[in-house]
Design a protein around this motif. Structure first.
Motif, short mmCIF file in Angstrom:
data_model
loop_
_atom_site.label_atom_id
_atom_site.label_comp_id
_atom_site.label_asym_id
_atom_site.label_seq_id
_atom_site.Cartn_x
_atom_site.Cartn_y
_atom_site.Cartn_z
N LEU A 191 56.36 -12.74 94.29
CA LEU A 191 56.45 -11.33 93.94
C LEU A 191 56.93 -11.26 92.50
CD1 LEU A 191 58.33 -9.66 96.95
CD2 LEU A 191 55.88 -9.62 96.48
N ARG A 192 56.20 -10.54 91.68
CA ARG A 192 56.68 -10.27 90.31
C ARG A 192 57.39 -8.94 90.37
NH1 ARG A 192 55.06 -7.82 85.39
NH2 ARG A 192 55.76 -9.03 83.59
N LEU A 193 58.70 -8.96 90.21
CA LEU A 193 59.56 -7.79 90.33
C LEU A 193 59.89 -7.29 88.93
CD1 LEU A 193 61.33 -6.05 92.23
CD2 LEU A 193 63.09 -7.82 92.02
N GLU A 194 59.58 -6.01 88.66
CA GLU A 194 59.80 -5.45 87.33
C GLU A 194 60.50 -4.10 87.43
OE1 GLU A 194 57.27 -5.11 83.25
OE2 GLU A 194 56.24 -4.41 85.05
N PHE A 195 61.54 -3.91 86.62
CA PHE A 195 62.25 -2.65 86.50
C PHE A 195 61.91 -2.06 85.14
CE2 PHE A 195 64.60 -4.86 89.69
CZ PHE A 195 65.15 -3.88 90.51
N ALA A 196 61.51 -0.77 85.11
CA ALA A 196 61.10 -0.13 83.86
C ALA A 196 61.70 1.26 83.74
CB ALA A 196 59.58 -0.03 83.80
N SER A 197 62.11 1.61 82.52
CA SER A 197 62.59 2.97 82.25
C SER A 197 61.41 3.87 81.95
CB SER A 197 63.53 2.97 81.03
OG SER A 197 63.87 4.30 80.69
N THR A 198 61.49 5.10 82.46
CA THR A 198 60.51 6.14 82.14
C THR A 198 61.22 7.37 81.55
OG1 THR A 198 60.60 7.01 84.40
CG2 THR A 198 58.88 5.37 83.92
N THR A 199 62.46 7.20 81.14
CA THR A 199 63.30 8.29 80.64
C THR A 199 62.75 8.84 79.32
OG1 THR A 199 65.23 7.28 81.66
CG2 THR A 199 65.65 8.91 79.94
N ARG A 200 62.74 10.18 79.19
CA ARG A 200 62.37 10.86 77.96
C ARG A 200 63.43 11.87 77.63
NH1 ARG A 200 59.25 7.17 76.90
NH2 ARG A 200 57.03 7.27 77.22
N PRO A 201 63.96 12.01 76.41
CA PRO A 201 63.70 11.11 75.31
C PRO A 201 64.35 9.75 75.54
CG PRO A 201 65.40 12.68 74.69
CD PRO A 201 64.91 13.08 76.06
N VAL A 202 63.90 8.76 74.81
CA VAL A 202 64.36 7.39 75.00
C VAL A 202 65.69 7.16 74.29
CG1 VAL A 202 62.00 6.56 75.21
CG2 VAL A 202 63.12 6.47 72.99
N GLY A 203 66.34 6.06 74.64
CA GLY A 203 67.55 5.65 73.95
C GLY A 203 68.78 5.54 74.83
N TRP A 204 68.84 6.29 75.91
CA TRP A 204 69.97 6.25 76.83
C TRP A 204 69.37 6.35 78.23
CZ3 TRP A 204 69.76 9.04 72.34
CH2 TRP A 204 70.66 8.65 71.35
N GLY A 205 69.14 5.20 78.84
CA GLY A 205 68.34 5.18 80.06
C GLY A 205 69.09 4.85 81.32
N PRO A 206 68.31 4.48 82.35
CA PRO A 206 68.91 4.04 83.59
C PRO A 206 69.58 2.67 83.39
CG PRO A 206 66.52 3.88 83.71
CD PRO A 206 66.86 4.49 82.40
N VAL A 207 70.68 2.46 84.10
CA VAL A 207 71.43 1.21 84.03
C VAL A 207 71.35 0.54 85.40
CG1 VAL A 207 73.69 0.17 83.62
CG2 VAL A 207 72.98 2.18 82.30
N ILE A 208 70.97 -0.75 85.40
CA ILE A 208 70.85 -1.48 86.67
C ILE A 208 71.76 -2.70 86.66
CG2 ILE A 208 68.51 -0.65 87.16
CD1 ILE A 208 67.49 -3.44 86.23
N ASP A 209 72.08 -3.17 87.85
CA ASP A 209 72.92 -4.35 88.02
C ASP A 209 72.73 -4.85 89.45
OD1 ASP A 209 74.74 -6.34 87.44
OD2 ASP A 209 76.49 -5.04 87.34
N ASP A 210 73.22 -6.05 89.70
CA ASP A 210 73.33 -6.61 91.05
C ASP A 210 72.01 -6.52 91.83
OD1 ASP A 210 74.74 -7.93 93.03
OD2 ASP A 210 75.55 -6.08 93.89
N VAL A 211 70.94 -7.06 91.26
CA VAL A 211 69.62 -7.06 91.91
C VAL A 211 69.58 -8.18 92.94
CG1 VAL A 211 67.13 -7.27 91.59
CG2 VAL A 211 68.54 -6.15 89.83
N ARG A 212 69.15 -7.83 94.14
CA ARG A 212 69.12 -8.80 95.23
C ARG A 212 67.83 -8.65 96.03
NH1 ARG A 212 73.64 -11.22 98.62
NH2 ARG A 212 72.56 -11.78 100.53
N VAL A 213 67.25 -9.79 96.41
CA VAL A 213 66.07 -9.81 97.28
C VAL A 213 66.44 -10.66 98.49
CG1 VAL A 213 63.64 -10.45 97.49
CG2 VAL A 213 64.53 -9.63 95.28
N ASP A 214 66.30 -10.08 99.68
CA ASP A 214 66.59 -10.77 100.93
C ASP A 214 65.35 -10.79 101.80
OD1 ASP A 214 69.63 -11.16 101.03
OD2 ASP A 214 69.46 -9.05 100.50
N SER A 215 65.10 -11.92 102.48
CA SER A 215 64.04 -11.93 103.49
C SER A 215 64.58 -11.21 104.71
CB SER A 215 63.60 -13.36 103.82
OG SER A 215 64.68 -14.08 104.37
N CYS A 216 63.70 -10.52 105.43
CA CYS A 216 64.14 -9.67 106.53
C CYS A 216 63.40 -9.97 107.82
CB CYS A 216 63.88 -8.20 106.20
SG CYS A 216 64.81 -7.62 104.79
N LEU A 217 64.03 -9.57 108.90
CA LEU A 217 63.40 -9.59 110.21
C LEU A 217 63.01 -8.16 110.52
CD1 LEU A 217 66.09 -11.78 111.98
CD2 LEU A 217 63.93 -12.55 110.97
#
Length: 188
Positions: free
Chosen positions: A156-182
Protein backbone atom coordinates in the motif's frame (compact mmCIF):
# COMPACT_ATOMS: atom_id res chain seq x y z
CA UNK A 1 -23.34 1.53 4.91
CA UNK A 2 -22.09 -1.41 2.84
CA UNK A 3 -18.41 -1.86 1.96
CA UNK A 4 -17.74 -1.27 -1.73
CA UNK A 5 -15.11 -1.75 -4.38
CA UNK A 6 -14.87 0.56 -7.37
CA UNK A 7 -12.69 0.45 -10.46
CA UNK A 8 -11.03 3.62 -9.15
CA UNK A 9 -9.84 1.73 -6.07
CA UNK A 10 -8.16 -1.09 -7.94
CA UNK A 11 -5.74 -1.78 -5.11
CA UNK A 12 -7.88 -1.02 -2.05
CA UNK A 13 -11.30 -1.44 -0.56
CA UNK A 14 -12.43 1.24 1.89
CA UNK A 15 -14.41 -0.07 4.86
CA UNK A 16 -16.59 2.13 7.07
CA UNK A 17 -17.19 -0.68 9.61
CA UNK A 18 -14.98 -1.18 12.67
CA UNK A 19 -12.51 -4.04 12.86
CA UNK A 20 -10.34 -5.37 15.67
CA UNK A 21 -6.57 -5.02 15.33
CA UNK A 22 -4.49 -8.16 14.94
CA UNK A 23 -1.07 -6.55 14.89
CA UNK A 24 1.07 -3.55 13.94
CA UNK A 25 2.54 -3.39 10.44
CA UNK A 26 3.85 0.19 10.44
CA UNK A 27 4.23 2.94 13.05
CA UNK A 28 5.96 6.31 12.68
CA UNK A 29 5.82 9.64 14.50
CA UNK A 30 8.08 11.79 12.28
CA UNK A 31 10.98 11.65 14.76
CA UNK A 32 13.74 11.37 12.13
CA UNK A 33 15.63 13.44 11.15
CA UNK A 34 15.86 15.20 14.50
CA UNK A 35 15.12 18.93 14.13
CA UNK A 36 17.45 21.11 16.21
CA UNK A 37 15.23 24.24 16.41
CA UNK A 38 11.47 24.68 16.24
CA UNK A 39 10.97 23.53 12.65
CA UNK A 40 12.70 22.49 9.47
CA UNK A 41 11.17 23.07 6.02
CA UNK A 42 11.62 20.10 3.70
CA UNK A 43 11.06 20.31 -0.09
CA UNK A 44 9.75 17.62 -2.44
CA UNK A 45 12.20 14.71 -2.64
CA UNK A 46 13.30 15.04 1.01
CA UNK A 47 13.12 12.05 3.35
CA UNK A 48 11.54 12.05 6.81
CA UNK A 49 12.36 8.62 8.19
CA UNK A 50 10.37 6.18 6.01
CA UNK A 51 8.45 9.04 4.34
CA UNK A 52 9.26 10.99 1.16
CA UNK A 53 7.96 14.51 0.52
CA UNK A 54 6.07 13.98 -2.75
CA UNK A 55 4.67 17.48 -3.43
CA UNK A 56 5.25 21.08 -2.38
CA UNK A 57 7.04 21.30 0.94
CA UNK A 58 6.30 20.49 4.59
CA UNK A 59 7.41 21.73 8.01
CA UNK A 60 8.83 19.14 10.41
CA UNK A 61 8.03 20.85 13.72
CA UNK A 62 9.08 20.19 17.31
CA UNK A 63 7.55 20.41 20.76
CA UNK A 64 9.53 23.66 21.02
CA UNK A 65 7.00 25.20 18.60
CA UNK A 66 3.77 23.48 19.63
CA UNK A 67 2.26 20.61 21.55
CA UNK A 68 2.88 17.17 20.04
CA UNK A 69 0.64 14.16 20.77
CA UNK A 70 3.49 11.63 20.61
CA UNK A 71 7.25 12.01 20.70
CA UNK A 72 9.07 15.28 20.06
CA UNK A 73 8.06 16.09 16.45
CA UNK A 74 5.00 16.34 14.22
CA UNK A 75 4.45 17.31 10.59
CA UNK A 76 2.68 20.40 9.17
CA UNK A 77 1.61 19.37 5.66
CA UNK A 78 2.05 22.99 4.49
CA UNK A 79 5.40 24.72 4.32
CA UNK A 80 4.88 27.68 2.01
CA UNK A 81 2.99 25.41 -0.40
CA UNK A 82 0.55 22.52 -0.03
CA UNK A 83 2.72 19.52 0.71
CA UNK A 84 2.34 15.75 0.68
CA UNK A 85 4.29 12.84 2.15
CA UNK A 86 4.15 9.17 1.20
CA UNK A 87 5.49 5.82 2.33
CA UNK A 88 5.03 2.24 1.16
CA UNK A 89 3.79 -0.41 3.57
CA UNK A 90 4.19 -4.14 2.87
CA UNK A 91 0.82 -5.90 3.07
CA UNK A 92 -0.87 -9.24 2.49
CA UNK A 93 -3.49 -9.36 -0.28
CA UNK A 94 -7.11 -9.59 0.91
CA UNK A 95 -6.17 -8.44 4.40
CA UNK A 96 -7.90 -5.53 6.12
CA UNK A 97 -5.71 -2.75 7.53
CA UNK A 98 -6.67 -0.11 10.08
CA UNK A 99 -4.91 3.21 9.50
CA UNK A 100 -4.85 5.70 12.38
CA UNK A 101 -3.17 9.06 12.80
CA UNK A 102 -3.23 12.08 15.09
CA UNK A 103 -4.60 15.25 13.45
CA UNK A 104 -4.62 18.93 14.40
CA UNK A 105 -4.32 22.19 12.49
CA UNK A 106 -1.61 24.84 12.56
CA UNK A 107 -3.31 27.61 14.60
CA UNK A 108 -0.73 30.31 13.74
CA UNK A 109 -2.73 31.84 10.85
CA UNK A 110 -5.82 31.55 8.62
CA UNK A 111 -7.73 29.73 7.44
CA UNK A 112 -9.44 28.43 10.57
CA UNK A 113 -10.33 25.11 8.90
CA UNK A 114 -7.37 23.04 7.64
CA UNK A 115 -8.13 20.36 5.06
CA UNK A 116 -6.38 17.37 3.56
CA UNK A 117 -6.76 13.85 2.30
CA UNK A 118 -5.20 10.43 2.61
CA UNK A 119 -4.50 8.57 -0.60
CA UNK A 120 -3.87 4.86 -0.87
CA UNK A 121 -2.19 3.72 -4.07
CA UNK A 122 -2.87 7.14 -5.58
CA UNK A 123 -6.60 7.22 -4.83
CA UNK A 124 -8.23 9.48 -2.21
CA UNK A 125 -9.75 7.24 0.49
CA UNK A 126 -10.14 9.60 3.47
CA UNK A 127 -10.71 13.35 3.58
CA UNK A 128 -10.13 15.23 6.81
CA UNK A 129 -10.60 18.67 8.36
CA UNK A 130 -9.30 20.28 11.53
CA UNK A 131 -10.94 23.34 13.08
CA UNK A 132 -8.39 25.61 14.81
CA UNK A 133 -10.85 28.09 16.37
CA UNK A 134 -10.39 26.83 19.95
CA UNK A 135 -6.74 25.77 19.70
CA UNK A 136 -3.35 27.32 20.37
CA UNK A 137 0.30 26.35 20.04
CA UNK A 138 0.23 24.96 23.58
CA UNK A 139 -3.16 23.24 23.13
CA UNK A 140 -3.28 21.94 19.57
CA UNK A 141 -6.44 19.83 19.97
CA UNK A 142 -5.09 16.66 18.35
CA UNK A 143 -7.71 14.00 17.58
CA UNK A 144 -7.21 10.44 16.41
CA UNK A 145 -8.59 9.60 12.96
CA UNK A 146 -9.20 6.03 11.82
CA UNK A 147 -10.20 4.36 8.57
CA UNK A 148 -9.89 0.89 7.03
CA UNK A 149 -8.68 -0.50 3.70
CA UNK A 150 -8.41 -3.98 2.25
CA UNK A 151 -5.16 -4.61 0.41
CA UNK A 152 -5.50 -6.28 -2.96
CA UNK A 153 -1.74 -6.37 -3.55
CA UNK A 154 1.45 -6.82 -1.53
CA UNK A 155 1.98 -3.08 -0.97
CA UNK A 156 0.00 0.00 0.00
CA UNK A 157 1.39 3.40 -0.92
CA UNK A 158 0.08 5.63 1.86
CA UNK A 159 0.10 9.39 1.18
CA UNK A 160 -1.05 12.35 3.29
CA UNK A 161 -1.68 15.62 1.41
CA UNK A 162 -2.80 19.12 2.37
CA UNK A 163 -5.64 20.71 0.42
CA UNK A 164 -5.81 23.84 2.62
CA UNK A 165 -6.41 27.22 0.95
CA UNK A 166 -4.74 29.65 1.36
CA UNK A 167 -1.53 27.68 1.83
CA UNK A 168 1.12 28.11 4.49
CA UNK A 169 -0.54 26.92 7.71
CA UNK A 170 -1.98 23.49 7.17
CA UNK A 171 -3.07 20.29 8.81
CA UNK A 172 -0.61 18.76 11.28
CA UNK A 173 -0.22 14.98 11.52
CA UNK A 174 1.64 12.65 13.86
CA UNK A 175 1.68 9.09 15.17
CA UNK A 176 0.72 7.30 11.92
CA UNK A 177 -0.01 3.62 12.47
CA UNK A 178 -1.10 0.76 10.21
CA UNK A 179 -2.42 -2.43 11.84
CA UNK A 180 -3.59 -5.64 10.21
CA UNK A 181 -7.13 -6.44 11.31
CA UNK A 182 -9.54 -9.28 11.79
CA UNK A 183 -12.83 -8.48 10.07
CA UNK A 184 -15.82 -10.40 8.78
CA UNK A 185 -17.65 -9.01 5.74
CA UNK A 186 -21.33 -9.93 5.57
CA UNK A 187 -23.91 -9.18 2.91
CA UNK A 188 -27.26 -7.77 3.69
Amino acid sequence: MKPFLTAGLAATLVLPAPASAAGPVFHDGFESPKVSGQLQRLPAGSHIGPWTVTAGNVDLSTAGLWQTPEGRQSLDLDGDANGAVATTVTTRPLTTYRITFALAGNPAAAPLIKTGEVRVNGRPVHRFTSDTRLTSLSRMGFTTRTFYVVALSRQLRLEFASTTRPVGWGPVIDDVRVDSCLVVLCGG
